[in-house]
Design an enzyme around this catalytic site. Structure first.
Site, PDB file in Angstrom:
ATOM      1  N   ASP A  25       4.443  20.293   7.969  1.00  0.00           N
ATOM      2  CA  ASP A  25       5.331  21.446   7.722  1.00  0.00           C
ATOM      3  C   ASP A  25       6.410  21.147   7.154  1.00  0.00           C
ATOM      4  O   ASP A  25       7.046  22.059   6.487  1.00  0.00           O
ATOM      5  CB  ASP A  25       5.688  21.628   9.343  1.00  0.00           C
ATOM      6  CG  ASP A  25       6.321  20.669  10.157  1.00  0.00           C
ATOM      7  OD1 ASP A  25       5.257  19.368  10.314  1.00  0.00           O
ATOM      8  OD2 ASP A  25       7.073  20.567  10.655  1.00  0.00           O
ATOM      9  N   LEU A  26       7.059  19.686   7.274  1.00  0.00           N
ATOM     10  CA  LEU A  26       8.488  19.535   6.549  1.00  0.00           C
ATOM     11  C   LEU A  26       8.190  19.387   5.016  1.00  0.00           C
ATOM     12  O   LEU A  26       9.071  19.575   4.142  1.00  0.00           O
ATOM     13  CB  LEU A  26       9.013  18.076   7.057  1.00  0.00           C
ATOM     14  CG  LEU A  26       9.020  17.821   8.445  1.00  0.00           C
ATOM     15  CD1 LEU A  26       9.500  16.456   8.973  1.00  0.00           C
ATOM     16  CD2 LEU A  26      10.306  18.841   9.097  1.00  0.00           C
ATOM     17  N   CYS A  72      -5.108  11.880  12.005  1.00  0.00           N
ATOM     18  CA  CYS A  72      -5.877  10.921  12.052  1.00  0.00           C
ATOM     19  C   CYS A  72      -5.804  10.131  13.606  1.00  0.00           C
ATOM     20  O   CYS A  72      -5.178  11.192  14.453  1.00  0.00           O
ATOM     21  CB  CYS A  72      -5.571   9.764  11.249  1.00  0.00           C
ATOM     22  SG  CYS A  72      -3.848   9.073  11.515  1.00  0.00           S
ATOM     23  N   ASP A 115       4.603   0.873  12.242  1.00  0.00           N
ATOM     24  CA  ASP A 115       3.402   0.136  11.494  1.00  0.00           C
ATOM     25  C   ASP A 115       3.429  -1.310  12.089  1.00  0.00           C
ATOM     26  O   ASP A 115       2.235  -1.894  11.883  1.00  0.00           O
ATOM     27  CB  ASP A 115       3.363  -0.021  10.079  1.00  0.00           C
ATOM     28  CG  ASP A 115       3.263   1.479   9.382  1.00  0.00           C
ATOM     29  OD1 ASP A 115       3.322   1.635   8.223  1.00  0.00           O
ATOM     30  OD2 ASP A 115       3.063   2.399  10.248  1.00  0.00           O
ATOM     31  N   LYS A 122       0.794  -1.220   0.044  1.00  0.00           N
ATOM     32  CA  LYS A 122      -0.070  -0.151   0.061  1.00  0.00           C
ATOM     33  C   LYS A 122       0.859   1.236   0.020  1.00  0.00           C
ATOM     34  O   LYS A 122       0.512   2.179  -0.668  1.00  0.00           O
ATOM     35  CB  LYS A 122      -0.911   0.077   1.176  1.00  0.00           C
ATOM     36  CG  LYS A 122      -1.435   1.219   1.568  1.00  0.00           C
ATOM     37  CD  LYS A 122      -2.661   1.239   2.715  1.00  0.00           C
ATOM     38  CE  LYS A 122      -1.723   1.530   4.102  1.00  0.00           C
ATOM     39  NZ  LYS A 122      -1.556   2.957   4.307  1.00  0.00           N
ATOM     40  N   ASN A 123       2.003   1.149   0.915  1.00  0.00           N
ATOM     41  CA  ASN A 123       2.738   2.472   1.028  1.00  0.00           C
ATOM     42  C   ASN A 123       3.619   2.657   0.015  1.00  0.00           C
ATOM     43  O   ASN A 123       4.462   3.681   0.084  1.00  0.00           O
ATOM     44  CB  ASN A 123       3.329   2.515   2.442  1.00  0.00           C
ATOM     45  CG  ASN A 123       2.332   2.628   3.407  1.00  0.00           C
ATOM     46  OD1 ASN A 123       1.172   3.034   3.136  1.00  0.00           O
ATOM     47  ND2 ASN A 123       2.741   2.362   4.786  1.00  0.00           N
ATOM     48  N   ARG A 142      -0.337  14.449  12.454  1.00  0.00           N
ATOM     49  CA  ARG A 142       0.018  14.480  11.098  1.00  0.00           C
ATOM     50  C   ARG A 142       0.412  15.623  10.314  1.00  0.00           C
ATOM     51  O   ARG A 142      -0.143  15.890   9.187  1.00  0.00           O
ATOM     52  CB  ARG A 142      -0.888  13.423  10.233  1.00  0.00           C
ATOM     53  CG  ARG A 142      -1.111  12.245  10.678  1.00  0.00           C
ATOM     54  CD  ARG A 142      -0.231  11.150  11.083  1.00  0.00           C
ATOM     55  NE  ARG A 142       0.235  10.573  10.117  1.00  0.00           N
ATOM     56  CZ  ARG A 142      -0.423   9.685   9.421  1.00  0.00           C
ATOM     57  NH1 ARG A 142      -1.361   8.917   9.826  1.00  0.00           N
ATOM     58  NH2 ARG A 142       0.466   9.040   7.932  1.00  0.00           N
ATOM     59  N   PRO A 143       1.015  16.593  10.946  1.00  0.00           N
ATOM     60  CA  PRO A 143       1.425  17.838  10.061  1.00  0.00           C
ATOM     61  C   PRO A 143       2.039  17.619   8.978  1.00  0.00           C
ATOM     62  O   PRO A 143       2.613  16.405   8.569  1.00  0.00           O
ATOM     63  CB  PRO A 143       2.322  18.518  10.959  1.00  0.00           C
ATOM     64  CG  PRO A 143       2.989  17.790  12.016  1.00  0.00           C
ATOM     65  CD  PRO A 143       2.114  16.476  12.085  1.00  0.00           C
ATOM     66  N   ARG A 168      -8.707  -0.469   4.500  1.00  0.00           N
ATOM     67  CA  ARG A 168      -7.751   0.288   3.796  1.00  0.00           C
ATOM     68  C   ARG A 168      -6.407  -0.111   3.563  1.00  0.00           C
ATOM     69  O   ARG A 168      -5.818   0.135   2.586  1.00  0.00           O
ATOM     70  CB  ARG A 168      -7.574   1.691   4.970  1.00  0.00           C
ATOM     71  CG  ARG A 168      -8.869   2.434   5.304  1.00  0.00           C
ATOM     72  CD  ARG A 168      -8.490   3.666   6.107  1.00  0.00           C
ATOM     73  NE  ARG A 168      -7.173   4.078   5.566  1.00  0.00           N
ATOM     74  CZ  ARG A 168      -6.434   4.840   6.293  1.00  0.00           C
ATOM     75  NH1 ARG A 168      -6.796   4.999   7.824  1.00  0.00           N
ATOM     76  NH2 ARG A 168      -5.317   5.346   6.059  1.00  0.00           N
TER      77      ARG A 168
HETATM   78  C1  EPZ Z   1       4.196   6.875   6.034  1.00  0.00           C
HETATM   79  O1  EPZ Z   1       3.578   7.852   6.852  1.00  0.00           O
HETATM   80  C2  EPZ Z   1       3.173   5.710   6.113  1.00  0.00           C
HETATM   81  N1  EPZ Z   1       2.201   6.147   5.287  1.00  0.00           N
HETATM   82  C3  EPZ Z   1       2.850   5.438   7.420  1.00  0.00           C
HETATM   83  O2  EPZ Z   1       1.911   4.071   7.306  1.00  0.00           O
HETATM   84  C4  EPZ Z   1       4.134   5.028   8.225  1.00  0.00           C
HETATM   85  O3  EPZ Z   1       3.738   4.859   9.679  1.00  0.00           O
HETATM   86  C5  EPZ Z   1       4.830   6.359   7.957  1.00  0.00           C
HETATM   87  O4  EPZ Z   1       5.141   6.629   6.999  1.00  0.00           O
HETATM   88  C6  EPZ Z   1       6.107   5.972   9.133  1.00  0.00           C
HETATM   89  O5  EPZ Z   1       6.934   5.208   8.546  1.00  0.00           O
HETATM   90  C7  EPZ Z   1       2.275   5.971   3.721  1.00  0.00           C
HETATM   91  O6  EPZ Z   1       3.363   5.917   3.340  1.00  0.00           O
HETATM   92  C8  EPZ Z   1       1.098   6.385   2.947  1.00  0.00           C
HETATM   93  P1  EPZ Z   1       6.035  10.572   8.172  1.00  0.00           P
HETATM   94  P2  EPZ Z   1       3.862   9.613   6.726  1.00  0.00           P
HETATM   95  O7  EPZ Z   1       5.860  11.592   7.333  1.00  0.00           O
HETATM   96  O8  EPZ Z   1       4.624   9.686   5.455  1.00  0.00           O
HETATM   97  C9  EPZ Z   1       5.913  13.737  11.629  1.00  0.00           C
HETATM   98  C10 EPZ Z   1       0.191   2.764   7.665  1.00  0.00           C
HETATM   99  O9  EPZ Z   1      -0.259   2.233   8.791  1.00  0.00           O
HETATM  100  N2  EPZ Z   1       5.809  14.737  10.509  1.00  0.00           N
HETATM  101  O10 EPZ Z   1       7.321   9.753   7.996  1.00  0.00           O
HETATM  102  O11 EPZ Z   1       2.716  10.462   7.131  1.00  0.00           O
HETATM  103  C11 EPZ Z   1       4.410  12.995  11.995  1.00  0.00           C
HETATM  104  O12 EPZ Z   1       3.449  13.513  12.352  1.00  0.00           O
HETATM  105  C12 EPZ Z   1       0.575   4.199   7.715  1.00  0.00           C
HETATM  106  O13 EPZ Z   1       0.303   2.256   6.604  1.00  0.00           O
HETATM  107  C13 EPZ Z   1       5.740  16.091  11.041  1.00  0.00           C
HETATM  108  O14 EPZ Z   1       5.875  16.356  12.163  1.00  0.00           O
HETATM  109  O15 EPZ Z   1       4.915   9.605   7.830  1.00  0.00           O
HETATM  110  C14 EPZ Z   1       5.097  11.707  12.371  1.00  0.00           C
HETATM  111  O16 EPZ Z   1       4.709  11.701  13.688  1.00  0.00           O
HETATM  112  C15 EPZ Z   1       0.400   5.132   9.112  1.00  0.00           C
HETATM  113  N3  EPZ Z   1       5.847  16.816  10.064  1.00  0.00           N
HETATM  114  C16 EPZ Z   1       6.210  11.359  11.895  1.00  0.00           C
HETATM  115  O17 EPZ Z   1       6.974  12.544  11.375  1.00  0.00           O
HETATM  116  C17 EPZ Z   1       5.756  16.547   8.453  1.00  0.00           C
HETATM  117  O18 EPZ Z   1       5.788  17.371   7.851  1.00  0.00           O
HETATM  118  C18 EPZ Z   1       6.327  10.495  10.754  1.00  0.00           C
HETATM  119  O19 EPZ Z   1       5.684  10.981   9.778  1.00  0.00           O
HETATM  120  C19 EPZ Z   1       5.492  15.184   8.371  1.00  0.00           C
HETATM  121  C20 EPZ Z   1       5.745  14.187   9.288  1.00  0.00           C
END
Ligand code: EPZ
Length: 415
Positions: free
Chosen positions: A123-124, A115, A301, A22-23, A120-121, A394
């Site tokens: 900002d990055l 969620c 995950d 999925k990811n 899930r901001p 999902r």
């Molecule tokens: C991806 O989410 C995956 N989703 C998530 O899988 C997975 O848990 C996550 O990466 C971590 O491995 C998809 O690939 C569609 P992140 P993503 O940006 O990209 C913070 C599942 O169950 N953050 O690495 O949203 C964020 O809040 C899902 O399949 C910021 O603060 O993850 C989190 O605490 C759940 N600012 C951490 O970083 C930002 O701009 C990791 O987020 C972006 C992220």
């Protein structure tokens, strides 16, 4: 509301095929907006999130058609999604931002919803696009990124998977060489880069913390099959570890699953690479320590599924969730089944060795839903899992059928 009934299951045995990830599929679908030529993707799993992303692409002006597990996309033009509400249903929709900005010079999105597991901001994502000279305007729940992009050196404060993916995609059509430092290294990033390279992108360093992208004038069509789902495979590996199974996960990539396989091996499960995938034998017996980290660390995950395994080992297991701020919602439901778990902030202490007894429980998020399915295998009697948010579908393609194929008593009892 979807409901699943799982009964205490004997040792699992047999083999089951792992779906594509999925990811990996979601960012690859978003990347299809980067070209006006046809994209053909194979082996696409039947998941709600994939259907949602296909609708988002249509809302951005792309033609999307599906024939069994093949998806064809052609984005003769790409514009901001017309249906803003769609974006709130799935956070991964934010991945269209980079491609649309690179293609059309502007993208307006409603801020993706948080969620259950965290705010899930993004900002990055936005900070990185600003480094690429994009103008970022936020107004209430809407964000607008616009302007001609220029290559840059970007440093990510955190190796965000989504931010890395959005920035790579934006940089593929940005003249010059863009560097992304402290990039995420997940296998799904590598797969996205393989797909983009098949489209004619020039990317180096995928899978490392330092990725460089040399922009090209345009990208062309491609045909691609994404990687297998390491989280689905990990979830089924945990099912085997819970029930002293002997199973073969066909197509599983053990090189994507090292952290989990080390945990299961340390706990007493025999994990063997097989020419056709991953073979698991035996039961988890010893308690474990797991700290969730960015790849190649232990994946967040897999935290909920492995916690169920920990409840059945003898001793105290200690988990530390460092990625998301609220990813222990499955604990309340596991305690309803009789698990002895204590959460202190980001720490969870699991006192294993207690019998679980079937009960009615509720799924709160995708991986919590999977964990409850696993708990039902170990619990005495029957467990009824209500999934009002449709979370399980999902991210898992008929998980109850895959478990049944291994001998589990699992079925979907309501849609
Ligand atoms: C991806 O989410 C995956 N989703 C998530 O899988 C997975 O848990 C996550 O990466 C971590 O491995 C998809 O690939 C569609 P992140 P993503 O940006 O990209 C913070 C599942 O169950 N953050 O690495 O949203 C964020 O809040 C899902 O399949 C910021 O603060 O993850 C989190 O605490 C759940 N600012 C951490 O970083 C930002 O701009 C990791 O987020 C972006 C992220």
């Amino acid at each position: 509301m979807p409901q699943y009934q799982i009964s205490h299951s004997p040792k699992l045995s047999g083999e089951v095929a792992i779906s594509t990830a999925k990811n990996a599929v979601l960012p690859i679908l978003a990347a299809s907006l980067l070209t006006h030529e046809e994209i053909i993707l194979h082996q696409i799993p039947f998941l709600t999130d994939v259907r949602h992303m296909a609708d988002v692409l249509r809302s951005c002006g792309a033609e999307v058609s599906q024939q069994d597990r093949d998806i064809r996309i052609r984005a003769l033009s790409a514009s901001s999604p017309r249906d803003a509400a769609l974006l709130r249903t799935m956070r991964a929709s934010v991945l269209v931002m980079g491609p649309i900005l690179a293609r059309a010079g502007e993208c307006v999105l409603s801020m993706p919803g948080g969620c259950a597991i965290g705010q899930r901001p993004i900002d990055l994502h936005l900070k990185g696009l600003q480094k690429l000279s994009a103008r970022v305007e936020q107004d209430g729940g809407t964000v607008r990124v616009s302007g001609a992009l220029r290559s840059a050196n970007i440093y990510l404060d955190f190796p965000s998977v989504g931010a890395t993916e959005n920035l790579i995609m934006a940089a593929t059509l940005t003249r010059g060489v863009t560097r992304i430092e402290n990039a995420a290294k997940e296998p799904e990033i590598v797969d996205l880069c393989h797909f983009l390279t098949a489209m004619g992108a020039r990317i180096a360093g995928a899978g490392t913390a330092n990725i460089t992208v040399e922009g090209v004038e345009c990208l062309h069509g491609a045909e691609y099959t994404p990687i297998p789902d390491r989280i689905e495979a990990g979830t089924l590996a945990c099912a085997a570890a819970l029930t002293e199974g002997s199973v073969l996960l066909v197509g599983a990539r053990t090189d994507h699953m090292r952290a989990l396989l080390f945990k299961l091996s340390e706990s007493g499960v025999i994990c063997q690479e097989d020419a056709r995938g991953l073979r698991l034998r035996g039961k988890a017996r010893h308690p474990m320590e797991a700290r969730t980290l960015s790849y190649p660390g232990f994946p967040t995950d897999m935290q909920a599924p492995l916690m169920v395994v920990a409840t059945q080992t003898h001793g105290l297991s200690v988990f530390l969730e460092t990625i998301f701020e609220n990813r222990y919602m499955h604990v309340v439901e596991l305690k309803r089944l009789g698990a002895h778990i204590r959460v202190e902030g980001q720490l969870a202490l699991i006192q294993g060795g207690h019998i679980l007894n079937g009960a009615s429980v509720t799924a709160t998020d995708l991986r919590a839903a999977a964990a409850l399915m696993l708990a039902g295998l170990a619990a005495q009697g029957q467990t009824l899992i209500s999934d009002p948010g449709g979370h399980l579908m999902r991210g898992y393609e008929r998980l109850e059928e895959k478990l049944r194929a291994l001998g589990a008593e699992a079925e979907k009892v309501a849609d």
